[in-house]
Design an enzyme around this catalytic site. Structure first.
Site, short mmCIF file in Angstrom:
data_model
loop_
_atom_site.label_atom_id
_atom_site.label_comp_id
_atom_site.label_asym_id
_atom_site.label_seq_id
_atom_site.Cartn_x
_atom_site.Cartn_y
_atom_site.Cartn_z
N GLY A 1 9.73 8.11 -2.36
CA GLY A 1 9.10 9.37 -2.72
C GLY A 1 9.56 9.85 -4.08
O GLY A 1 10.61 9.40 -4.57
N CYS B 1 14.21 3.28 -0.65
CA CYS B 1 14.36 4.13 -1.84
C CYS B 1 14.68 5.58 -1.43
O CYS B 1 15.77 5.83 -0.92
CB CYS B 1 13.11 4.01 -2.71
SG CYS B 1 13.35 4.62 -4.36
N TYR B 2 13.75 6.51 -1.59
CA TYR B 2 14.02 7.88 -1.16
C TYR B 2 14.40 7.92 0.33
O TYR B 2 15.32 8.62 0.75
CB TYR B 2 12.79 8.76 -1.42
CG TYR B 2 12.93 10.21 -1.02
CD1 TYR B 2 13.32 11.16 -1.94
CD2 TYR B 2 12.64 10.62 0.28
CE1 TYR B 2 13.44 12.50 -1.56
CE2 TYR B 2 12.76 11.94 0.67
CZ TYR B 2 13.15 12.88 -0.26
OH TYR B 2 13.27 14.19 0.10
N HIS C 1 12.41 -1.92 -3.49
CA HIS C 1 11.13 -1.85 -2.77
C HIS C 1 10.72 -3.22 -2.24
O HIS C 1 10.09 -4.00 -2.96
CB HIS C 1 10.05 -1.30 -3.71
CG HIS C 1 10.23 0.15 -4.01
ND1 HIS C 1 9.75 1.15 -3.20
CD2 HIS C 1 10.90 0.77 -5.01
CE1 HIS C 1 10.09 2.33 -3.69
NE2 HIS C 1 10.79 2.13 -4.79
N GLU D 1 8.41 -3.84 -0.29
CA GLU D 1 6.97 -3.88 -0.02
C GLU D 1 6.15 -4.31 -1.23
O GLU D 1 4.97 -4.61 -1.09
CB GLU D 1 6.49 -2.50 0.48
CG GLU D 1 6.52 -1.35 -0.54
CD GLU D 1 7.87 -0.68 -0.71
OE1 GLU D 1 8.92 -1.34 -0.51
OE2 GLU D 1 7.90 0.51 -1.09
N VAL E 1 -15.38 -5.83 -9.78
CA VAL E 1 -15.25 -6.41 -8.44
C VAL E 1 -15.41 -5.33 -7.36
O VAL E 1 -16.15 -5.51 -6.40
CB VAL E 1 -13.84 -7.04 -8.25
CG1 VAL E 1 -13.76 -7.79 -6.94
CG2 VAL E 1 -13.49 -7.93 -9.41
N ASP E 2 -14.73 -4.20 -7.54
CA ASP E 2 -14.68 -3.22 -6.46
C ASP E 2 -16.06 -2.64 -6.15
O ASP E 2 -16.49 -2.62 -5.00
CB ASP E 2 -13.72 -2.07 -6.81
CG ASP E 2 -12.34 -2.55 -7.19
OD1 ASP E 2 -12.00 -3.69 -6.81
OD2 ASP E 2 -11.61 -1.81 -7.88
N SER E 3 -16.76 -2.14 -7.18
CA SER E 3 -18.05 -1.50 -6.88
C SER E 3 -19.07 -2.54 -6.43
O SER E 3 -19.92 -2.25 -5.59
CB SER E 3 -18.56 -0.68 -8.07
OG SER E 3 -18.77 -1.47 -9.19
N LYS F 1 -6.49 -4.71 -4.45
CA LYS F 1 -7.35 -5.62 -5.21
C LYS F 1 -7.46 -7.02 -4.61
O LYS F 1 -8.55 -7.58 -4.48
CB LYS F 1 -6.79 -5.72 -6.63
CG LYS F 1 -7.74 -6.26 -7.63
CD LYS F 1 -8.88 -5.32 -7.78
CE LYS F 1 -9.59 -5.30 -9.03
NZ LYS F 1 -10.28 -4.05 -9.27
#
Ligand code: XMP
Length: 597
Positions: free
Chosen positions: A55, A82-83, A168, A170, A225-227, A374
């Site tokens: 955070g 982390c936090y 991190h 992740e 790509v996304d749209s 992505k």
């Protein structure tokens, strides 16, 4: 929400990567729920494990987010990141203090081969983003790993099954992060990790049908790509004739982009369902003289909404019968301040401007891929049978070249830098700020420029330590091509966004893409923004090359292209009128972001 004893709870303390913890567990085939910090220990008791996210705040601030301390009495394993790690240590009686920061790649030395680090090497690269540190171990706890700056990089009360990691795990750039999360899930929490996963398209199709009902969908498509994936998903889910697209040529696109879009639409059989509209004069006029990046983003977001409602009006479409489709992905949401508004605002993505937020609240928006990153969107595109050339396209931001065309409201000289981290190289800071991300929060700081051989290992070391030590700097660039003049003579000029500057940027970007194509290196990088800065010796411009390697855009390292290729790009760009200098951005994310703005 009823927890199962095979799922984990993730407590959202406002971190940029909170949702990514859920994503990593999803990759393992393990279910998780993101829960509020206010959730009581009783409500968390049936989970197999609890993870506290990072955070942007400091645990010693008065109103910093906290958790129900009784979670430590539940006999459920807990992992703080982390936090979250600092919070656990503080609850257990340790102190947390501000120290020198660590941002980006950091070498971790494992001290205790316990459940968390099982089957990972003694030395490994982890990604850090912090300046607060647990300065002493709580009673009954031990250190499991350390870095050169942080003796409490991983700590645990093994008997209580409570763990804290300062880094991190992740993010993909933490080399053994997945293994560490898997160790926590499987070995500590005892959750079985299944062999395979169900199809994504099936689940997303169900979602689209539920949200859209009997309405139709109107999309602004960008050709990215996304749209495109979101458009095709909706089109297949509710039927080709109920999904309509509009491509707005903002004048902020790259060279050749509109033609490429037309070809792609034709290849997917949806060209008849997408209109193209040239609005470039309108966008350029609204952005004239605007320097603040957030202001640019707001203007662009608002204009998109305006153009869209005009188009709906012209088409005679009644609003109640339509929903707006968007290709929003998760990083757009989190960097715009998060779904719950707890995460820090890094930048306002154009699909998260106030007008769209209002439509979201009214249930008038469908965003089929909003939970995905992505690389997951690319997988969905492949599952839909889209051409690999399209699904592998580099990301391109909705606000386009506008955010890569930096301006300055003031003029000023470069200042010499002689700190020891510069290893004796000629270096300056430029009085020109750009957006970065450090400790889960937005920064807006100056860049340092230096002359150095293109030795990536050395540049990485210098860039990391300069941004860690000099708190006014969030990026480091190295000269690639330009005259042999002292960097101290460089100036930042008062200059906004103009059609001419955009044209120079467009040409520079085109050169980069051509050289990569000719050398067969397009896929060697994840993305390659090219940026223009109002910096020179004689009133000219500087072009920044920003090749990056990433998987999801949330963290990134420099894309290490061969030196001759980078120099060739530099020399060709230098021939463009008004370009005086070409540099390479050697900063990882964090502390830089991928885009400059
Ligand atoms: P940063 O600069 O935050 O970028 O490290 C992460 C990724 O997001 C892309 N980006 C955007 N994409 N709309 C988009 O669709 C936007 O407003 C936007 N801003 C940044 C960026 O290109 C990179 O891939």
């Amino acid at each position: 929400m009823s927890p199962s004893n095979e799922s984990l709870a993730i407590i959202d303390l406002g971190g940029q990567y909170c949702h990514m913890i859920a994503r990593r567990l999803r990759d393992l085939g393990v279910r998780s729920d993101i829960r509020e910090p206010e959730t009581s220990a009783g409500d968390l008791a049936s989970y197999a494990g609890i993870i506290l996210s990072g955070g942007p705040r400091s645990v010693y601030e008065d109103d910093a987010p906290s958790v129900d301390e009784e979670i430590l009495d539940l006999d459920v394993p807990v992992l703080g990141i982390c936090y979250g790690h600092q919070l656990l240590a503080q609850i257990a009686g340790a102190t947390v203090e501000r120290r020198k920061g660590e941002y980006g790649p950091t070498t971790l030395t494992v001290l205790a081969e316990d459940a968390l680090f099982r089957a990972t090497p003694r030395q490994q690269t982890v990604w850090m983003s912090h300046s607060d540190v647990v300065t002493a171990l709580p009673r009954g706890w031990e250190a499991l790993a350390a870095t050169s700056e942080c003796t409490t990089a991983a700590i645990a009360n093994l008997e209580a099954r409570v763990f804290g990691v300062q880094f991190h795990p992740e993010v993909v750039h933490s080399e053994y992060g997945r293994a560490i999360l898997r160790n926590f899930t499987e070995s500590v929490c005892g959750v079985p990790v299944p062999e395979s996963r169900e199809s994504r398209v099936a689940a997303l199709t169900r979602h689209v049908r539920e949200v859209v009902g009997d309405r139709s969908v109107f999309f602004l498509v960008s050709g990215g790509v996304d749209s495109t994936v979101a458009f095709v998903l909706c089109s297949r889910a509710v039927g080709h004739d109920r999904v309509l697209g509009l491509y707005v040529d903002t004048g902020l696109m790259r060279k050749g982009e509109t033609d490429e879009l037309r070809q792609n639409l034709a290849a997917m059989g949806v060209a008849d369902r997408v209109q193209v509209r040239d609005e470039s004069a309108r966008f350029l006029k609204a952005l004239d003289g605007v320097i603040d990046p957030e202001e640019k983003r707001r203007i662009i977001g608002r204009l998109f909404v305006e153009v869209q409602s005009e188009a709906l009006g012209e088409l005679g479409i009644h609003e109640a019968k339509w929903v707006l489709g968007q290709g929003t992905i998760y990083p757009d949401t989190i960097e715009s301040g998060g779904a719950q508004g707890r995460a820090a605002l890094i930048k306002t993505h154009h699909n998260r401007c106030e007008e769209i937020l209002q439509m979201l609240r009214e249930g008038r928006v469908v965003e089929p891929i909003a939970e995905l990153y992505k690389d997951e969107v690319r997988e969905v595109g492949q599952e839909l049978g889209l051409d690999a050339r399209l699904t592998n396209r580099w990301p391109f931001p909705g606000p386009g070249l506008a955010i890569r065309c930096l301006g300055s409201g003031t003029e000023g000289p470069a200042r010499p830098l002689a700190e020891p981290q510069l290893e004796g190289l000629e270096a300056v800071t430029l009085p020109l700020r750009s957006v970065g991300v450090q400790g889960d929060a937005r920064t807006y700081r100056e860049a340092a420029a230096l002359r150095s051989p293109l030795d990536y290992e050395r540049l990485r070391r210098i860039s990391t330590s300069v941004c860690n030590e000099i708190t006014t700097v969030n990026r480091v660039v190295a000269v690639v091509a330009g005259p042999d003049r002292p960097l101290e003579g460089l100036r930042v000029y008062r200059r906004g966004m103009t059609a001419e500057r955009l044209e120079t940027l467009r040409e520079a970007d085109f050169i980069v893409r051509r050289v990569l194509r000719e050398t067969g290196l397009t896929d060697a990088v994840w993305q390659f923004p090219v940026v223009i800065l109002p910096v020179g010796w004689d009133g000219g411009e500087t072009i920044v090359l920003r090749p990056v390697c990433s998987e999801d855009g949330m963290t990134a390292s420099v894309g290490e292209l061969p030196e001759d290729v980078v120099r060739r790009m530099g020399e060709e760009i230098l021939v463009l009128p008004s370009v005086e200098l070409v540099v390479l951005d050697a900063t990882s994310k964090p502390p830089g972001t991928i885009e400059w703005e």
